[in-house]
Design a protein around this motif. Structure first.
Motif, PDB file in Angstrom:
ATOM      1  N   GLY A 230       0.850  -1.183   0.000  1.00  0.00           N
ATOM      2  CA  GLY A 230       0.000   0.000   0.000  1.00  0.00           C
ATOM      3  C   GLY A 230       0.886   1.234   0.000  1.00  0.00           C
ATOM      4  O   GLY A 230       1.854   1.310   0.758  1.00  0.00           O
ATOM      5  N   LEU A 231       0.591   2.190  -0.852  1.00  0.00           N
ATOM      6  CA  LEU A 231       1.396   3.407  -0.977  1.00  0.00           C
ATOM      7  C   LEU A 231       0.566   4.627  -0.577  1.00  0.00           C
ATOM      8  O   LEU A 231      -0.643   4.658  -0.799  1.00  0.00           O
ATOM      9  N   LEU A 232       1.236   5.617  -0.009  1.00  0.00           N
ATOM     10  CA  LEU A 232       0.604   6.887   0.350  1.00  0.00           C
ATOM     11  C   LEU A 232       1.449   8.024  -0.202  1.00  0.00           C
ATOM     12  O   LEU A 232       2.626   8.163   0.162  1.00  0.00           O
ATOM     13  N   PHE A 233       0.865   8.813  -1.094  1.00  0.00           N
ATOM     14  CA  PHE A 233       1.533   9.981  -1.658  1.00  0.00           C
ATOM     15  C   PHE A 233       0.878  11.242  -1.106  1.00  0.00           C
ATOM     16  O   PHE A 233      -0.297  11.502  -1.377  1.00  0.00           O
ATOM     17  N   PRO A 234       1.613  12.038  -0.315  1.00  0.00           N
ATOM     18  CA  PRO A 234       1.055  13.306   0.156  1.00  0.00           C
ATOM     19  C   PRO A 234       1.144  14.368  -0.932  1.00  0.00           C
ATOM     20  O   PRO A 234       2.138  14.436  -1.662  1.00  0.00           O
ATOM     21  N   ASP A 235       0.123  15.193  -1.031  1.00  0.00           N
ATOM     22  CA  ASP A 235       0.187  16.393  -1.868  1.00  0.00           C
ATOM     23  C   ASP A 235       0.452  17.559  -0.930  1.00  0.00           C
ATOM     24  O   ASP A 235      -0.465  18.085  -0.288  1.00  0.00           O
ATOM     25  N   TRP A 236       1.714  17.956  -0.805  1.00  0.00           N
ATOM     26  CA  TRP A 236       2.092  18.983   0.165  1.00  0.00           C
ATOM     27  C   TRP A 236       1.514  20.351  -0.196  1.00  0.00           C
ATOM     28  O   TRP A 236       1.408  21.220   0.674  1.00  0.00           O
ATOM     29  N   GLU A 237       1.139  20.548  -1.449  1.00  0.00           N
ATOM     30  CA  GLU A 237       0.612  21.846  -1.890  1.00  0.00           C
ATOM     31  C   GLU A 237      -0.852  22.023  -1.512  1.00  0.00           C
ATOM     32  O   GLU A 237      -1.273  23.121  -1.151  1.00  0.00           O
ATOM     33  N   THR A 238      -1.646  20.958  -1.591  1.00  0.00           N
ATOM     34  CA  THR A 238      -3.094  21.074  -1.365  1.00  0.00           C
ATOM     35  C   THR A 238      -3.561  20.424  -0.076  1.00  0.00           C
ATOM     36  O   THR A 238      -4.679  20.679   0.378  1.00  0.00           O
ATOM     37  N   ALA A 276       2.679  21.658   3.240  1.00  0.00           N
ATOM     38  CA  ALA A 276       4.071  22.112   3.308  1.00  0.00           C
ATOM     39  C   ALA A 276       4.448  22.625   1.924  1.00  0.00           C
ATOM     40  O   ALA A 276       5.282  22.041   1.232  1.00  0.00           O
ATOM     41  N   PRO A 277       3.794  23.711   1.481  1.00  0.00           N
ATOM     42  CA  PRO A 277       4.002  24.178   0.110  1.00  0.00           C
ATOM     43  C   PRO A 277       5.413  24.700  -0.117  1.00  0.00           C
ATOM     44  O   PRO A 277       6.120  25.075   0.815  1.00  0.00           O
ATOM     45  N   GLY A 278       5.802  24.715  -1.364  1.00  0.00           N
ATOM     46  CA  GLY A 278       7.123  25.190  -1.735  1.00  0.00           C
ATOM     47  C   GLY A 278       8.141  24.074  -1.812  1.00  0.00           C
ATOM     48  O   GLY A 278       7.888  22.926  -1.434  1.00  0.00           O
ATOM     49  N   GLU A 279       9.319  24.408  -2.310  1.00  0.00           N
ATOM     50  CA  GLU A 279      10.377  23.416  -2.472  1.00  0.00           C
ATOM     51  C   GLU A 279      11.005  23.092  -1.128  1.00  0.00           C
ATOM     52  O   GLU A 279      11.328  23.995  -0.351  1.00  0.00           O
ATOM     53  N   PRO A 280      11.205  21.822  -0.830  1.00  0.00           N
ATOM     54  CA  PRO A 280      11.833  21.449   0.450  1.00  0.00           C
ATOM     55  C   PRO A 280      13.350  21.579   0.374  1.00  0.00           C
ATOM     56  O   PRO A 280      13.917  21.891  -0.684  1.00  0.00           O
ATOM     57  N   GLY A 281      14.006  21.308   1.488  1.00  0.00           N
ATOM     58  CA  GLY A 281      15.450  21.142   1.485  1.00  0.00           C
ATOM     59  C   GLY A 281      15.755  19.700   1.144  1.00  0.00           C
ATOM     60  O   GLY A 281      15.531  18.805   1.959  1.00  0.00           O
ATOM     61  N   TYR A 282      16.239  19.468  -0.057  1.00  0.00           N
ATOM     62  CA  TYR A 282      16.435  18.093  -0.509  1.00  0.00           C
ATOM     63  C   TYR A 282      17.606  17.432   0.218  1.00  0.00           C
ATOM     64  O   TYR A 282      18.612  18.071   0.519  1.00  0.00           O
ATOM     65  N   SER A 283      17.453  16.155   0.499  1.00  0.00           N
ATOM     66  CA  SER A 283      18.497  15.392   1.166  1.00  0.00           C
ATOM     67  C   SER A 283      19.735  15.310   0.288  1.00  0.00           C
ATOM     68  O   SER A 283      19.651  15.062  -0.921  1.00  0.00           O
ATOM     69  N   ARG A 284      20.901  15.476   0.914  1.00  0.00           N
ATOM     70  CA  ARG A 284      22.148  15.361   0.161  1.00  0.00           C
ATOM     71  C   ARG A 284      22.424  13.918  -0.255  1.00  0.00           C
ATOM     72  O   ARG A 284      23.316  13.665  -1.081  1.00  0.00           O
TER      73      ARG A 284
END
Length: 299
Positions: A230-238, A276-284
């Motif tokens: 089972g997968l869960l995809f969050p839409d951080w914008e909406t 959590a709208p906007g670009e996150p701090g991507y993992s290095r």
């Protein structure tokens, strides 16, 4: 005492050539909730829950509440003052094996809790079997906040991904996955990477690379034994969530791994997630996203 591993987990560890390293990771897994874990859980405002429904299909969903809605009430007891919402695939009232994942993307900390959940007034009581922390790899730094009350909409169900859903999945940098083992134990885990690390091959097929982690292989070991997820995809914008259940298998090229997922059912719920709208701090640690293969969908 370190947990005994089922045949699927042992097989994946051996296939990946990481049996020795995995045994060291097992030493960190306990049935009891340490004080540091109890304090971390008490600060959380959301929780990922994975379990199997009455039809035997695994699903991944979110529980939400104010800080303190998760509380360790005994050495092996965790109370959650929240339940899946109406129409959620896991909106059930019977005891169930569950996998829980508490994660703080802002600090890149996460805690796994697996056990048995039983309903209690206004929530769940979980008797823990496995409690352990995970490394911070592939977690994008963001500060999710609750969707304002009253924004939750009615679930929309289907059997294929719409164009909008394919766009959400194909641009995702984070999703969560629920699996179960041959003995029925459930597990919930995090997957992260650069946008585009999940490939959408068709309205019913996805794939993603399995990146190096702590070598415990709960997820891949479960898929070896029971190829359902089972997968869960969050839409951080909406603040919406997209939940999928279907079959999953692991493809190997040497010791490298790709998971191929075929969609069985979909449930999309507006306002049931986090903002959590906007670009996150991507993992290095995120590997570069490889170009799409001209061969198309994995077979």
């Amino acid at each position: 005492m370190a947990p005994r591993r089922h045949p699927g987990e042992r097989a994946v560890r051996e296939r990946a050539g990481l049996s020795g390293r995995a045994a060291l990771s097992d030493d960190a897994i306990r049935a009891e909730i340490p004080e540091v874990a109890a304090a971390f859980l008490a600060e959380r405002t959301w929780l990922v829950l994975g379990a199997v429904d009455a039809h035997g299909d695994p699903w991944c969903t979110l529980l939400r509440g104010p800080a303190g809605f998760l509380r360790a009430t005994g050495p092996r007891t965790l109370d959650a003052a929240a339940l899946p919402g109406a129409g959620d695939p896991l909106d059930a009232h019977a005891a169930a094996r569950v996998g829980l994942l508490a994660i703080d993307p802002l600090t890149r900390r996460r805690m796994r809790v697996n056990g048995v959940a039983r309903p209690r007034p206004g929530g769940l009581r979980v008797t823990t079997d496995q409690v352990y922390a995970n490394c911070p790899k592939y977690i994008q730094k963001r500060h999710p906040r609750p969707v304002p009350p009253g924004r939750r909409g009615a679930p929309a169900c289907g059997t294929r991904l719409s164009a909008e859903q394919r766009s959400l999945v194909g641009g995702a940098d984070t999703f969560f996955i629920a699996t179960s083992g041959p003995d029925g134990d459930a597990d919930a885990s995090h997957r992260g990477g650069a946008p585009g690390f999940v490939r959408v091959h068709s309205p019913t097929r996805l794939s993603w690379p399995d990146y190096a982690g702590n070598a415990v292989f709960n997820t891949l070991g479960n898929l070896w034994s029971r190829p359902r997820a089972g997968l869960l995809f969050p839409d951080w914008e909406t603040g919406a969530v997209l939940m999928l259940t279907g079959s999953a298998r692991v493809g190997w090229e040497g010791t490298s791994r790709t998971v191929v997922f075929d969609v069985g059912r979909t449930v999309s719920v507006p306002g049931a997630g986090l903002l959590a709208p906007g670009e996150p701090g991507y993992s290095r640690f995120n590997p570069p996203t490889a170009p799409a293969s001209p061969e198309g969908a994995p077979r």
